[in-house]
Design an enzyme around this catalytic site. Structure first.
Site, PDB file in Angstrom:
ATOM      1  N   ASN A  89      12.563-100.632  21.548  1.00  0.00           N
ATOM      2  CA  ASN A  89      12.225 -99.271  21.148  1.00  0.00           C
ATOM      3  C   ASN A  89      10.774 -98.905  21.470  1.00  0.00           C
ATOM      4  OD1 ASN A  89      12.257 -96.795  19.294  1.00  0.00           O
ATOM      5  ND2 ASN A  89      10.760 -98.133  18.298  1.00  0.00           N
ATOM      6  N   ALA A  90       9.889 -99.898  21.614  1.00  0.00           N
ATOM      7  CA  ALA A  90       8.460 -99.592  21.812  1.00  0.00           C
ATOM      8  C   ALA A  90       8.259 -98.743  23.062  1.00  0.00           C
ATOM      9  CB  ALA A  90       7.673-100.896  21.931  1.00  0.00           C
ATOM     10  N   GLN A  92       5.434 -85.458  32.743  1.00  0.00           N
ATOM     11  CA  GLN A  92       5.887 -86.788  32.326  1.00  0.00           C
ATOM     12  C   GLN A  92       6.462 -87.630  33.481  1.00  0.00           C
ATOM     13  OE1 GLN A  92       8.262 -85.879  28.549  1.00  0.00           O
ATOM     14  NE2 GLN A  92       6.702 -87.348  27.904  1.00  0.00           N
ATOM     15  N   THR A 143       3.531 -92.500  25.632  1.00  0.00           N
ATOM     16  CA  THR A 143       3.403 -91.408  26.606  1.00  0.00           C
ATOM     17  C   THR A 143       1.940 -91.288  27.031  1.00  0.00           C
ATOM     18  OG1 THR A 143       3.033 -89.808  24.837  1.00  0.00           O
ATOM     19  CG2 THR A 143       5.278 -89.989  25.645  1.00  0.00           C
ATOM     20  N   ASP A 150       0.818 -88.088  29.006  1.00  0.00           N
ATOM     21  CA  ASP A 150       1.307 -86.915  29.736  1.00  0.00           C
ATOM     22  C   ASP A 150       0.208 -86.242  30.557  1.00  0.00           C
ATOM     23  OD1 ASP A 150       3.661 -87.469  28.425  1.00  0.00           O
ATOM     24  OD2 ASP A 150       3.512 -85.811  27.004  1.00  0.00           O
ATOM     25  N   ARG A 155      -0.721-100.283   9.286  1.00  0.00           N
ATOM     26  CA  ARG A 155       0.539 -99.523   9.262  1.00  0.00           C
ATOM     27  C   ARG A 155       1.730-100.476   9.159  1.00  0.00           C
ATOM     28  NH1 ARG A 155       1.199 -94.236  11.192  1.00  0.00           N
ATOM     29  NH2 ARG A 155       3.407 -94.696  11.020  1.00  0.00           N
ATOM     30  N   ILE A 161      10.800 -93.800  15.117  1.00  0.00           N
ATOM     31  CA  ILE A 161      12.220 -94.113  15.324  1.00  0.00           C
ATOM     32  C   ILE A 161      12.493 -95.590  14.997  1.00  0.00           C
ATOM     33  CG2 ILE A 161      14.054 -94.276  17.062  1.00  0.00           C
ATOM     34  CD1 ILE A 161      12.740 -91.989  18.581  1.00  0.00           C
ATOM     35  N   TYR A 175       6.475 -91.319  32.379  1.00  0.00           N
ATOM     36  CA  TYR A 175       7.416 -91.541  31.265  1.00  0.00           C
ATOM     37  C   TYR A 175       8.872 -91.387  31.744  1.00  0.00           C
ATOM     38  CZ  TYR A 175       9.284 -90.991  26.481  1.00  0.00           C
ATOM     39  OH  TYR A 175       9.986 -91.125  25.308  1.00  0.00           O
TER      40      TYR A 175
END
Ligand code: CAA
Length: 277
Positions: free
Chosen positions: A108-109, A170, A112, A114, A59, A34, A173
């Site tokens: 935005n960083a 989550q 997760t 889970d 990257r 994103i 999160y």
């Protein structure tokens, strides 16, 4: 791992407008997923970009190479772990040194880890809270200071629909993303209050706004660890019937970043295919 297609369907390939000409945006987690879509979208409206990344230098350099093809010389990359306040302050300083100003901060960083709550370790809880929630605060603090000095700015948090609805597996999160909503509203109030007190608020001013976007399930690498059977269940519950494209989040971010969005602050913008209805 599932077989999700994370290739962008409509990449922003070059300049399309001038709404953000001369503006500088710092985007955390800006070199992939994103975040990369947000960088390209802001750049397509004329902004220069300081893109943050945490670990994967290859990257990040790949992102820069591809970005340069369409928006030559308009981006820099900055390494830092947002859960470390000293890294956040350094990255803000670096962005200011390279670009001279920060008009837009996009937090935005995010990560997760889970697991069902009863099996979640204290470390898994703390790590996710530290990156997603504390990291947003650590970035916003020095950026806001700079914006208050200049009297203008835009802070946009990328939270999640999970912060509004919760999700099996989550707890960490969801709590971190819900926390970002309270952080948004508080910073929005404080920014408006401080500008007014400093005599920097005018009816026609760009001002400082703080908003949050809450994406639904977006086709990025983050979804690759979701078991296929679970992803099928989740997709079946999305009224629009498909996953979100990164560009569909990015276009809301660049709308909120524009000068003309001065009257929108402290708001939560859902982009989730109707998941929260
Ligand atoms: N919705 C519905 N059912 C779910 C579910 C969900 N979100 N998550 C798990 N389940 C179900 C599974 O389908 C399974 O049901 P059955 O027994 O009927 O098959 C049951 O719960 C147990 O699941 P697992 O067999 O996978 O159990 P596990 O203990 O090995 O793993 C888990 C549990 C860690 C929660 C794992 O299921 C998982 O990773 N789930 C995905 C969590 C998720 O949705 N993550 C989103 C990541 S993307 C993101 O976070 C971005 C964003 O902002 C949206």
């Amino acid at each position: 791992m599932n077989a999700i297609n994370t290739t962008s369907l409509e990449p922003t390939t070059g300049p399309v407008g001038k709404k953000l000409a001369g503006r500088v945006a710092l985007v955390t987690g800006g070199t992939r997923g994103i975040g990369a879509a947000i960088c390209r979208s802001l750049a397509s409206q004329g902004a220069s970009i300081a893109a943050g990344y945490s670990g994967n230098r290859d990257r990040a350099e790949q992102f820069l190479k591809e970005f340069d093809r369409d928006f030559e010389g308009r981006a820099t990359i900055h390494q830092g772990n947002v859960s470390h306040p000293e890294d956040c302050h350094r990255v803000v300083r670096e962005a200011l040194a390279e670009h001279g100003r920060i008009d837009i901060l996009v937090n935005n960083a995010g990560i997760t880890m889970d697991k069902m709550a009863m099996k979640m370790s204290v470390e898994e809880w703390n790590t996710v809270l530290a990156v997603n929630l504390s990291g947003s605060f650590y970035m916003a603090q020095p950026a806001l200071e700079h914006m208050v000095e200049r009297g203008t700015g835009r802070i946009i948090f990328v939270s999640s629909v999970i912060g509004e609805t919760g999700n099996i597996g989550q707890a960490n999160y969801a709590a971190s993303k819900a926390g970002m909503l309270g952080l948004t509203k508080t910073l929005a109030k404080e920014a408006a209050f401080i500008l007014a007190r400093a005599g920097k608020r005018a009816d026609d001013s760009v001002g400082i706004t703080v908003n949050t976007v809450t994406p639904g399930f977006v086709a990025t690498e983050m979804l690759e660890n979701v078991p296929e059977k679970v992803l099928d269940k989740i997709t079946a519950q999305i009224p629009v019937g498909r996953l979100c494209r990164p560009e569909e989040i990015a276009r809301v971010v660049h709308f909120l970043a524009a000068d003309a969005s001065a009257y929108i602050t402290g708001q939560v913008w859902g982009v989730n295919g109707g998941m929260d209805m």
